[in-house]
Design a protein around this motif. Structure first.
Motif, PDB file in Angstrom:
ATOM      1  N   LYS A  28      10.579  28.192 -15.347  1.00 26.42           N
ATOM      2  CA  LYS A  28      11.597  28.363 -16.389  1.00 26.42           C
ATOM      3  C   LYS A  28      10.999  28.167 -17.775  1.00 26.42           C
ATOM      4  CE  LYS A  28      16.108  26.646 -17.860  1.00 26.42           C
ATOM      5  NZ  LYS A  28      15.849  25.740 -18.984  1.00 26.42           N
ATOM      6  N   GLU A  29      10.245  27.110 -17.968  1.00 26.36           N
ATOM      7  CA  GLU A  29       9.690  26.830 -19.291  1.00 26.36           C
ATOM      8  C   GLU A  29       8.722  27.937 -19.723  1.00 26.36           C
ATOM      9  OE1 GLU A  29      10.628  24.566 -21.359  1.00 26.36           O
ATOM     10  OE2 GLU A  29      11.988  23.514 -19.988  1.00 26.36           O
ATOM     11  N   LEU A  30       7.872  28.375 -18.785  1.00 26.95           N
ATOM     12  CA  LEU A  30       6.889  29.394 -19.154  1.00 26.95           C
ATOM     13  C   LEU A  30       7.547  30.745 -19.428  1.00 26.95           C
ATOM     14  CD1 LEU A  30       3.965  28.495 -16.701  1.00 26.95           C
ATOM     15  CD2 LEU A  30       4.364  27.713 -19.054  1.00 26.95           C
ATOM     16  N   GLU A  32      10.582  31.154 -20.526  1.00 33.84           N
ATOM     17  CA  GLU A  32      11.270  31.049 -21.820  1.00 33.84           C
ATOM     18  C   GLU A  32      10.272  31.174 -22.974  1.00 33.84           C
ATOM     19  OE1 GLU A  32      15.314  28.583 -20.755  1.00 33.84           O
ATOM     20  OE2 GLU A  32      13.793  27.566 -21.946  1.00 33.84           O
ATOM     21  N   ASN A  33       9.101  30.589 -22.809  1.00 34.18           N
ATOM     22  CA  ASN A  33       8.084  30.729 -23.854  1.00 34.18           C
ATOM     23  C   ASN A  33       7.698  32.189 -24.051  1.00 34.18           C
ATOM     24  OD1 ASN A  33       7.952  28.059 -24.462  1.00 34.18           O
ATOM     25  ND2 ASN A  33       6.035  27.646 -23.365  1.00 34.18           N
ATOM     26  N   ALA A  34       7.538  32.899 -22.931  1.00 35.46           N
ATOM     27  CA  ALA A  34       7.147  34.307 -23.022  1.00 35.46           C
ATOM     28  C   ALA A  34       8.245  35.112 -23.714  1.00 35.46           C
ATOM     29  CB  ALA A  34       6.870  34.855 -21.628  1.00 35.46           C
ATOM     30  N   SER A  78       6.307  25.792 -32.735  1.00 33.73           N
ATOM     31  CA  SER A  78       6.331  26.693 -33.878  1.00 33.73           C
ATOM     32  C   SER A  78       7.763  27.113 -34.171  1.00 33.73           C
ATOM     33  CB  SER A  78       5.474  27.919 -33.566  1.00 33.73           C
ATOM     34  OG  SER A  78       5.957  28.538 -32.385  1.00 33.73           O
ATOM     35  N   LYS A  79       8.701  26.542 -33.405  1.00 40.83           N
ATOM     36  CA  LYS A  79      10.050  27.109 -33.450  1.00 40.83           C
ATOM     37  C   LYS A  79      11.038  26.295 -34.275  1.00 40.83           C
ATOM     38  CE  LYS A  79       8.761  28.815 -28.984  1.00 40.83           C
ATOM     39  NZ  LYS A  79       8.883  28.672 -27.532  1.00 40.83           N
ATOM     40  N   LEU A  80      10.596  25.175 -34.776  1.00 40.95           N
ATOM     41  CA  LEU A  80      11.521  24.249 -35.423  1.00 40.95           C
ATOM     42  C   LEU A  80      10.709  23.477 -36.443  1.00 40.95           C
ATOM     43  CD1 LEU A  80      14.432  23.343 -34.466  1.00 40.95           C
ATOM     44  CD2 LEU A  80      13.313  21.420 -33.399  1.00 40.95           C
ATOM     45  N   LEU A  92      14.614  29.985 -27.334  1.00 36.88           N
ATOM     46  CA  LEU A  92      14.913  29.271 -26.095  1.00 36.88           C
ATOM     47  C   LEU A  92      14.255  27.899 -26.109  1.00 36.88           C
ATOM     48  CD1 LEU A  92      14.464  32.259 -23.634  1.00 36.88           C
ATOM     49  CD2 LEU A  92      16.592  31.239 -24.425  1.00 36.88           C
ATOM     50  N   GLY A  93      13.036  27.838 -26.621  1.00 38.90           N
ATOM     51  CA  GLY A  93      12.346  26.553 -26.722  1.00 38.90           C
ATOM     52  C   GLY A  93      12.575  25.960 -28.095  1.00 38.90           C
ATOM     53  N   PHE A  94      12.298  24.690 -28.256  1.00 40.43           N
ATOM     54  CA  PHE A  94      12.340  24.065 -29.579  1.00 40.43           C
ATOM     55  C   PHE A  94      11.840  22.632 -29.500  1.00 40.43           C
ATOM     56  CE2 PHE A  94      16.412  23.515 -27.511  1.00 40.43           C
ATOM     57  CZ  PHE A  94      16.617  22.147 -27.590  1.00 40.43           C
ATOM     58  N   GLU A  97       7.757  20.436 -25.899  1.00 40.85           N
ATOM     59  CA  GLU A  97       7.384  19.481 -24.865  1.00 40.85           C
ATOM     60  C   GLU A  97       6.803  20.128 -23.633  1.00 40.85           C
ATOM     61  OE1 GLU A  97      10.142  15.563 -24.685  1.00 40.85           O
ATOM     62  OE2 GLU A  97      11.042  17.450 -24.041  1.00 40.85           O
ATOM     63  N   ALA A  98       7.165  21.395 -23.416  1.00 43.12           N
ATOM     64  CA  ALA A  98       6.906  21.980 -22.103  1.00 43.12           C
ATOM     65  C   ALA A  98       5.418  22.020 -21.773  1.00 43.12           C
ATOM     66  CB  ALA A  98       7.511  23.372 -22.021  1.00 43.12           C
ATOM     67  N   LEU A  99       4.628  22.622 -22.625  1.00 42.94           N
ATOM     68  CA  LEU A  99       3.213  22.760 -22.288  1.00 42.94           C
ATOM     69  C   LEU A  99       2.558  21.392 -22.129  1.00 42.94           C
ATOM     70  CD1 LEU A  99       2.001  25.864 -24.334  1.00 42.94           C
ATOM     71  CD2 LEU A  99       2.683  25.708 -21.943  1.00 42.94           C
TER      72      LEU A  99
END
Ligand code: ADP
Ligand code: MG
Length: 581
Positions: A28-30, A32-34, A78-80, A92-94, A97-99
């Motif tokens: 899910k995290e990957l 969303e990043n893509a 890079s999103k916030l 989707l991310g912000f 933390e995911a990576l």
């Protein structure tokens, strides 16, 4: 113990646990990043249910080599940039933390190149240890390869469900995103097999067809409602198309898959009274709201959201769904939906009758040992002498659901569906010691299943064959039914197959460990004649004869009564001809 600040490594593993719960959460995290990177093509490769490998490749914007180390650091995004931004999240991310989290619980490699640069970078992270950054020749885009997930957290590994369950979670997740993002070409490979491949042409109904088969996709109703600055679009199933669980109810809020029970309830209310108890619609609804009206920052995995005005959102969903249901007017036919409410019948079966001591005792003879909901062998035996029913004379059908019959000892009301279940079940069991006679279909029927169900089925082809269902794989997620048990003659082969795979709860171990009789009972339930079907008098008589010859005619294979007996004695008392006044 005195209070200590946790070592960075421990703290980061705790944080990782919130984001990375299981292989599907990594996917899910990957994914969303893509999507955030603007990719138009994403490939997900999974091996051994994600424990061996999860690799997500995209053709998105890429990470500049000099920022790659930052990308895998905690709280780097890079999103916030300011706290204020949290209220207007469009990506989707912000959380950034995911990576970092994934890198702390696996061996992760990040490969990425941006359009502006000729070379890309390669960065490995192992159990949180960031390696050296190397240059590498790469296509534009990003590949994140996650190997040996939880290798440094054996306890986590132990808590994972069966591979089957983890795989299902992954395909369920990816299929949902494929539905929400039809303009992105999404491919899912598990253990070298392509389970899903959308073509990215933006046609959502085509994706639906990929997932559920052309038949179902054609039936799904389009939802589209726009109001002020909010909208609901997507698909819902008509009332004739239902499932036995809520698993196919999907919501996306601003492009993000959320699991929100209040939203599902709103949807179910829109269907209220239109569906049979225990049946649920299929839906894929995409809700778009102004970003400031949704708080996505309530859950580390971002699976839950909070609305600023929940009631407005629920009512929007309900209106959208109701409108779609009403706009669709089926060809009028005297069918189940017409007959189903059956108010008359409910009056006829006065509770006072039903509950009379005699009736209850008679019924309980057959029921006693069936509390578990399925007939044990002992129960079948015990029910034999007293459980049999006398020869009956057919009076007729009531409410397209019940047969009325007369016996030497009074009146019988028979539930046609339950009775037919019993009849099919016993025929099945009787044939079982040998092989079950099957009937070749003149034209093999193709059944398409969602990838998760297809997984389940693949494993059970042999078992099904021993039950007289001859079915073979016929392309990705597609099966061909060549023969069905002869006793089902004339029934829908697809229904029998669906019965096998549909009703598993998420974590239930598939068929193998399940008693054969339970599978048979379930198949019988699916193919048995439904309440709401008007039967010819020949069919009614045949059903009565078949039921009379059953070993345990008084209950269905799941243990519910097939009939209510009103003895002459009881009738006389009820009419005040005898006994108590
Ligand atoms: P978040 O998505 O919350 O920002 P992540 O840890 O998932 O945090 O990612 C950190 C950063 O790495 C992102 O903000 C983004 O800049 C970059 N990144 C991660 N994956 C990709 C990708 N597939 N393509 C481009 N950039 C990416
Ligand atoms: Mg992210």
């Amino acid at each position: 113990m005195s209070i200590k600040v946790l070592a960075e490594k421990v703290a980061s593993q705790i944080a990782a646990g919130e984001v990375v719960e299981r292989p599907a959460s990594v996917v899910k995290e990957l994914l969303e990043n893509a999507l955030d990177a603007g990719a138009t093509s994403i490939t997900i490769r999974v091996e051994q249910a994600g424990k061996r490998l999860i690799e997500v490749s995209d053709n998105g914007c890429g990470v500049p080599t000099e920022e790659m180390k930052l990308a895998v650091a905690r709280h780097a995004t890079s999103k916030l940039s300011s706290a204020e931004d949290l209220f207007h999240i469009r990506s989707l991310g912000f959380r950034g933390e995911a990576l970092a989290s994934i890198g702390s619980v696996s061996r992760m490699v990040l490969l990425s190149r941006t359009y502006e640069s000729d070379l890309g970078g390669r960065l490995a992270v192992e159990a949180g240890q960031v390696g050296a950054l190397e240059q590498a020749g790469l296509p534009v885009g990003t590949v994140v390869r996650v190997e040996d997930l939880f290798f440094n957290l054996p306890a986590r590994l132990k808590f994972l469900k069966t591979d089957q369950t983890e795989r299902n979670q992954i395909s369920a997740l990816v299929t949902r995103y494929a539905l929400a993002y039809p303009a992105v070409r999404i491919t899912l490979e598990q253990d070298g097999k392509t389970l899903l491949q959308t073509n990215g042409n933006g046609d959502r109904r085509e994706v639906l067809a990929q997932l559920y088969g052309v038949d179902i996709a054609r039936q799904m109703l389009e939802v589209s409602l726009e109001e002020d600055n909010a909208s609901v679009t997507g698909f819902i199933s008509p009332i004739s198309l239902t499932r036995s669980n809520r698993r196919e109810i999907t919501f996306f809020i601003n492009g993000r898959w959320v699991q929100d029970t209040a939203l599902s309830s709103a949807l179910l209310q829109a269907y209220h009274t239109l569906l049979m108890v225990g049946r649920y619609p299929l839906s894929a609804l995409l809700i778009w709201l102004p970003p400031e009206d949704v708080d996505v920052n309530v859950h580390p995995a971002k699976a839950e959201v909070r609305f600023r005005q929940p009631n407005q959102v629920f009512s929007l969903v309900q209106r959208a769904v109701r409108r779609a249901l009403l706009a669709y007017s089926p060809v009028p036919q005297v069918s189940s939906s017409y007959w189903r409410p059956l108010p008359g019948v409910q009056h006829i079966i006065d509770p006072a009758w039903e509950m009379s001591v005699e009736t209850r005792q008679e019924l309980s003879n057959a029921e006693v040992s069936m509390e578990a909901g399925e007939p044990s062998e002992a129960a079948e035996q015990a029910a034999l002498p007293s459980g049999k029913i006398p020869l009956l004379r057919l009076v007729g059908q009531v409410g397209a659901a019940y047969l009325v019959a007369e016996g030497p000892d009074g009146l019988y009301l028979i539930d046609q569906h339950a009775a037919h279940e019993r009849v099919l079940f016993e025929r099945f069991i009787r044939q079982k010691p040998a092989s079950i006679a099957s009937q070749r279909l003149l034209e093999p029927r193709t059944v398409q299943l969602p990838p998760s169900a297809a997984h389940l089925l693949e494993k059970q082809l042999d078992l099904l064959k021993s039950l007289g269902i001859d079915i073979e794989e016929f392309g990705p997620n597609t099966f061909r039914v060549r023969a069905i048990p002869a006793i089902f003659g004339g029934n829908d082969p697809a229904a029998a197959v669906m019965a096998v795979v549909e009703e598993f709860e998420e974590d239930e171990t598939p068929l193998k460990n399940e008693e054969e009789s339970r599978i048979i009972a379930r198949i019988c339930k699916r193919v048995a004649v439904k309440a709401g079907k008007i039967l010819s008098s020949e069919e009614q008589t045949a059903l009565l004869r078949d039921l009379e010859s059953c070993q345990s005619p008084r209950t269905c294979p799941h243990g519910r009564p097939t009939m209510i007996h009103l003895s002459v004695d009881l009738l006389e008392r009820q009419f005040g001809r005898r006994g108590s006044r």
